[in-house]
Design a protein around this motif. Structure first.
Motif, PDB file in Angstrom:
ATOM      1  N   TYR A 154     -10.431  35.973  76.100  1.00 20.33           N
ATOM      2  CA  TYR A 154     -10.321  34.684  76.771  1.00 20.33           C
ATOM      3  C   TYR A 154      -9.828  33.607  75.809  1.00 20.33           C
ATOM      4  CZ  TYR A 154     -11.512  30.847  79.916  1.00 20.33           C
ATOM      5  OH  TYR A 154     -11.458  29.744  80.721  1.00 20.33           O
TER       6      TYR A 154
ATOM      7  N   GLU B  46      -6.290  32.240  77.245  1.00 20.90           N
ATOM      8  CA  GLU B  46      -7.066  31.366  78.126  1.00 20.90           C
ATOM      9  C   GLU B  46      -6.231  30.883  79.307  1.00 20.90           C
ATOM     10  OE1 GLU B  46      -9.730  27.249  77.834  1.00 20.90           O
ATOM     11  OE2 GLU B  46      -8.662  28.017  76.071  1.00 20.90           O
ATOM     12  N   LYS B  47      -5.024  30.350  79.048  1.00 23.23           N
ATOM     13  CA  LYS B  47      -4.191  29.799  80.125  1.00 23.23           C
ATOM     14  C   LYS B  47      -3.828  30.863  81.154  1.00 23.23           C
ATOM     15  CE  LYS B  47      -2.107  26.135  77.292  1.00 23.23           C
ATOM     16  NZ  LYS B  47      -0.829  25.593  76.769  1.00 23.23           N
TER      17      LYS B  47
ATOM     18  N   GLN C 198      -6.973  31.682  83.221  1.00 18.80           N
ATOM     19  CA  GLN C 198      -7.391  30.511  84.004  1.00 18.80           C
ATOM     20  C   GLN C 198      -6.507  30.360  85.237  1.00 18.80           C
ATOM     21  OE1 GLN C 198      -7.485  26.951  81.678  1.00 18.80           O
ATOM     22  NE2 GLN C 198      -9.660  27.186  81.151  1.00 18.80           N
ATOM     23  N   PHE C 199      -5.188  30.582  85.065  1.00 20.43           N
ATOM     24  CA  PHE C 199      -4.240  30.523  86.177  1.00 20.43           C
ATOM     25  C   PHE C 199      -4.596  31.579  87.220  1.00 20.43           C
ATOM     26  CE2 PHE C 199      -0.241  30.799  88.439  1.00 20.43           C
ATOM     27  CZ  PHE C 199       0.201  29.481  88.444  1.00 20.43           C
TER      28      PHE C 199
ATOM     29  N   LYS D  47      -7.610  30.465  89.229  1.00 20.62           N
ATOM     30  CA  LYS D  47      -7.257  29.462  90.241  1.00 20.62           C
ATOM     31  C   LYS D  47      -6.672  30.128  91.484  1.00 20.62           C
ATOM     32  CE  LYS D  47      -6.304  25.599  87.079  1.00 20.62           C
ATOM     33  NZ  LYS D  47      -5.242  24.677  86.579  1.00 20.62           N
TER      34      LYS D  47
ATOM     35  N   ASP E  16       5.439  25.684  87.430  1.00 17.72           N
ATOM     36  CA  ASP E  16       4.172  25.693  86.675  1.00 17.72           C
ATOM     37  C   ASP E  16       3.845  27.101  86.192  1.00 17.72           C
ATOM     38  OD1 ASP E  16       3.756  22.962  87.072  1.00 17.72           O
ATOM     39  OD2 ASP E  16       2.828  23.308  89.038  1.00 17.72           O
TER      40      ASP E  16
ATOM     41  N   LYS F  18       6.022  27.991  83.178  1.00 22.14           N
ATOM     42  CA  LYS F  18       5.574  27.306  81.950  1.00 22.14           C
ATOM     43  C   LYS F  18       4.336  28.000  81.365  1.00 22.14           C
ATOM     44  CE  LYS F  18       7.193  22.619  83.068  1.00 22.14           C
ATOM     45  NZ  LYS F  18       6.766  21.227  83.365  1.00 22.14           N
ATOM     46  N   MET F  19       3.388  28.320  82.258  1.00 22.57           N
ATOM     47  CA  MET F  19       2.164  28.989  81.797  1.00 22.57           C
ATOM     48  C   MET F  19       2.499  30.343  81.192  1.00 22.57           C
ATOM     49  SD  MET F  19       0.052  31.705  82.645  1.00 22.57           S
ATOM     50  CE  MET F  19       0.524  32.034  84.328  1.00 22.57           C
TER      51      MET F  19
ATOM     52  N   SER G 172       4.155  29.916  77.708  1.00 21.36           N
ATOM     53  CA  SER G 172       3.234  29.518  76.642  1.00 21.36           C
ATOM     54  C   SER G 172       2.255  30.634  76.291  1.00 21.36           C
ATOM     55  CB  SER G 172       2.454  28.271  77.065  1.00 21.36           C
ATOM     56  OG  SER G 172       1.638  28.544  78.201  1.00 21.36           O
ATOM     57  N   SER G 173       1.937  31.514  77.256  1.00 19.46           N
ATOM     58  CA  SER G 173       0.939  32.558  77.012  1.00 19.46           C
ATOM     59  C   SER G 173       1.550  33.800  76.387  1.00 19.46           C
ATOM     60  CB  SER G 173       0.250  32.944  78.335  1.00 19.46           C
ATOM     61  OG  SER G 173      -0.453  31.854  78.878  1.00 19.46           O
TER      62      SER G 173
END
Length: 607
Positions: free
Chosen positions: A495, A499-500, A503-504, A507, A530, A533-534, A537-538
């Motif tokens: 995690y 994390e991102k 978390q996505f 949601k 979105d 982008k997530m 970055s991940s």
């Protein structure tokens, strides 16, 4: 004329016959009188003979043999005279019993001679019992004083002297039968005799225990770095300094004194004539003591007085052994102060001796062992307090020590293993509770501490757990706790680095409860832009992220042998989570390009 002459002759004959008949009648009367007197004389003669014999028998009961009278009234109680004293006691006991109303013809019970002799016998009994009691009350302290004055009987600097009371008991047995007769003659005299014996022996045992305990602590090589071990019985008269650990010193103390205290308890029960059932055949010399009226002997069936006598015996044992517990407590406290983890082998040693206590008459010894076990348990429960000043990482020392203890305990099992299993239950329960408390000292390292220690517990007990069902139960409990700690730690590591991403995914799962998958992409923060982008970055620099995740697992781990399996668990858990993530994405963003599970598996495999 002839007829007249004949008539005269007949008349004369008739007259003579009448005279003869009278004389014969008188003679018959005289003969009957003589026979009657003769019968009376014969009966009187027989009665006199019987009366004489009866009086002779009665006189035997009433007469005191001179040699016995001397022994009972003024004889010596030296060892050489004890045979005569015992014979006199046997005669006196029998004489008093023979003059009791139940054993005597009622016609004799009121005779003045019998009443006087009965009173004389009672006076003789009181005189003898008083003299014998006074002698023994002085003899016991003098016997113990002679032992106290002999330094060779006690531990000296550089030499552990194991207590030996064989000679003392041999001398006491000389008076065992005398005590039996004292009890049968006057039971009340046993109270001061028992007190004198117990008080004197208490002085001896306490000094032996005090000097033995002091020498163990003063000469032991034990130190804080020493490793306690569960040792077997120590030999007698071993040189000081061989106790390489606090637990070994405790083992020597227990081995030297617990059997001694049990033997002394059994000897007291036999020697001081307690009517209590005993299951062992020790001190068989006392079995030859006379079972006179009111005397006691070892019996498998308890008498009506057994319960009362057992209570009195426990009071005497308390008086005889009271105070010795302080020297045992001193050893336990000293061992705990040097090495708190020595509580583990000390607990095992104590439980082994508790399992061996089968004799009811040694009740005080069982109480002492129970108190020691409770004290050790309480001290062991404080172990975590001694660990708070140190960073809690790695395997706590008592985990591998317990495996050594268990291996030793298995060697000593004979017969039922119930008490040994109870000891395992107590010790392991305390160990696990203590481990949980230690792990919570620094919560961020808690799972690492738990998984390393539970793994060490499994590793050290693997062989024993295959053959000991109780240990197998705790082995499986440790296995479950290990898996739970691994899962928590791995999830935390994953995690932190992704994390991102997850978390996505969370949601998406939350919104799927309220709307269809097609609508989610139009929610704020959930658009395709979105999502991209997530994802960027991940998953950008995925090699570095996974390497960082591995290093995070490696950090603070002291058991490096666990790292490969832990890393495999981490990769599997990550791939499972990633697979679930891709399934969600396929429903919401079906046309988006995402790194597949196989590609992710290959990346993980190449690192």
């Amino acid at each position: 004329q002839g007829l007249e002459v004949a008539t005269i002759c007949v008349e004369d004959m008739d007259e003579w016959l009448g005279i003869f008949n009278i004389k014969l009648r008188h003679m018959r009367e005289d003969i009957q009188s003589i026979e009657w007197r003769n019968n009376r004389l014969e009966m009187q003669s027989v009665s006199n003979v019987a009366l004489g014999e009866e009086l002779d028998r009665l006189l035997v009961l009433l007469q005191i043999p001179p040699e016995y009278e001397v022994s009972l009234t003024g004889g010596s109680f030296d060892e050489g005279n004890m045979v005569k004293n015992i014979e006199a006691c046997e005669w006196l006991t029998s004489a008093i019993k023979n003059l009791e109303g139940s054993n005597l013809d009622p016609c004799y019970a009121k005779l003045r001679a019998v009443r006087e002799k009965r009173a004389e016998f009672v006076l003789l009994k009181c005189t003898f019992v008083r003299r014998a009691s006074e002698f023994l009350r002085n003899y016991f302290p003098s016997l113990i004083d002679s032992m106290l004055n002999d330094k060779d009987n006690f531990t000296q600097k550089g030499l552990l002297q194991r207590p030996d009371h064989a000679d003392m008991r041999y001398k006491c047995r000389t008076y065992a039968r005398l005590l039996q007769f004292i009890k049968s003659l006057d039971k009340s005299c046993m109270i001061p005799l028992r007190k004198a014996y117990c008080h004197s022996l208490n002085l001896l045992i306490r000094r032996e225990a005090r000097e033995y305990s002091n020498e163990l602590r003063n000469s032991s090589k034990a130190s804080k770095s020493s490793t306690p071990s569960f040792e077997g019985p120590a030999g007698a008269n071993q040189p000081a300094g061989i106790a390489d650990s606090p637990a070994e010193a405790y083992s020597k103390m227990i081995t030297a004194f617990i059997p001694l205290l049990v033997d002394e308890s059994l000897f007291l029960a036999h020697f001081m004539c307690f009517e209590v059932p005993t299951s062992d055949g020790s001190d068989s010399d006392e079995d030859s003591t006379p079972k006179t009226s009111g005397s006691s002997g070892s019996s498998a069936k308890p008498s009506n007085n057994s319960s009362a006598d057992l209570g009195v015996l426990n009071e005497c044992l308390q008086e005889m052994l009271d105070g010795i517990q302080e020297d045992f407590y001193a050893i336990v406290d000293w061992a705990f102060k040097l090495d708190p983890l020595s509580c583990i082998p000390m607990h095992g040693i104590t439980d082994r001796y508790i399992a061996g206590q089968k004799t009811e008459v040694a009740g005080y010894v069982s109480v002492l062992l129970d108190d020691l076990e409770s004290r050790i348990t309480i001290l062991f429960s404080r172990v975590e307090k001694y660990e708070r000043n140190v960073k809690q990482v790695g395997v706590v020392p008592y985990i591998p020590r317990f495996s050594q203890l268990a291996a030793r305990m298995e060697q000593y099992i004979t017969g039922s293993r119930d008490l040994v299993d109870q000891a395992y239950t107590k010790i392991v329960t305390i160990m696990f509770v203590t481990l949980e408390k230690i792990a919570q000292v620094e919560p961020k390292y808690a799972d690492i501490v738990l998984l390393e220690n539970y793994a060490a517990f499994q590793h050290s007990l693997y062989d024993l757990a295959n053959v000991v069902p109780t240990l197998a139960k705790y082995y499986h409990q440790a296995s479950e706790a290990y898996e739970q700690a691994c899962s928590r730690h791995i999830n935390l590591v994953i995690y932190i680095h992704f994390e991102k991403l997850f978390q996505f995914a969370r949601k998406i799962e939350e919104q799927m409860y309220n709307m269809s998958p097609e609508e989610i992409a139009f929610q704020v923060g959930m658009s395709k832009v979105d999502f991209r982008k997530m994802l960027k970055s991940s998953l950008t620099g995925l090699d570095k992220t996974i390497t960082a995740m591995y290093r995070k697992l490696q950090k603070n781990m002291t058991a490096e042998e666990l790292l490969p399996s832990l890393w495999e668990k981490c990769k599997k858990e990550f791939l499972d989570k990633y697979t679930t993530f891709l399934k969600l994405i396929a429903k919401i963003y079906p046309n988006e390009t995402v790194t597949s599970v196989n590609e992710m598996r290959d990346i993980l495999a190449n690192l």
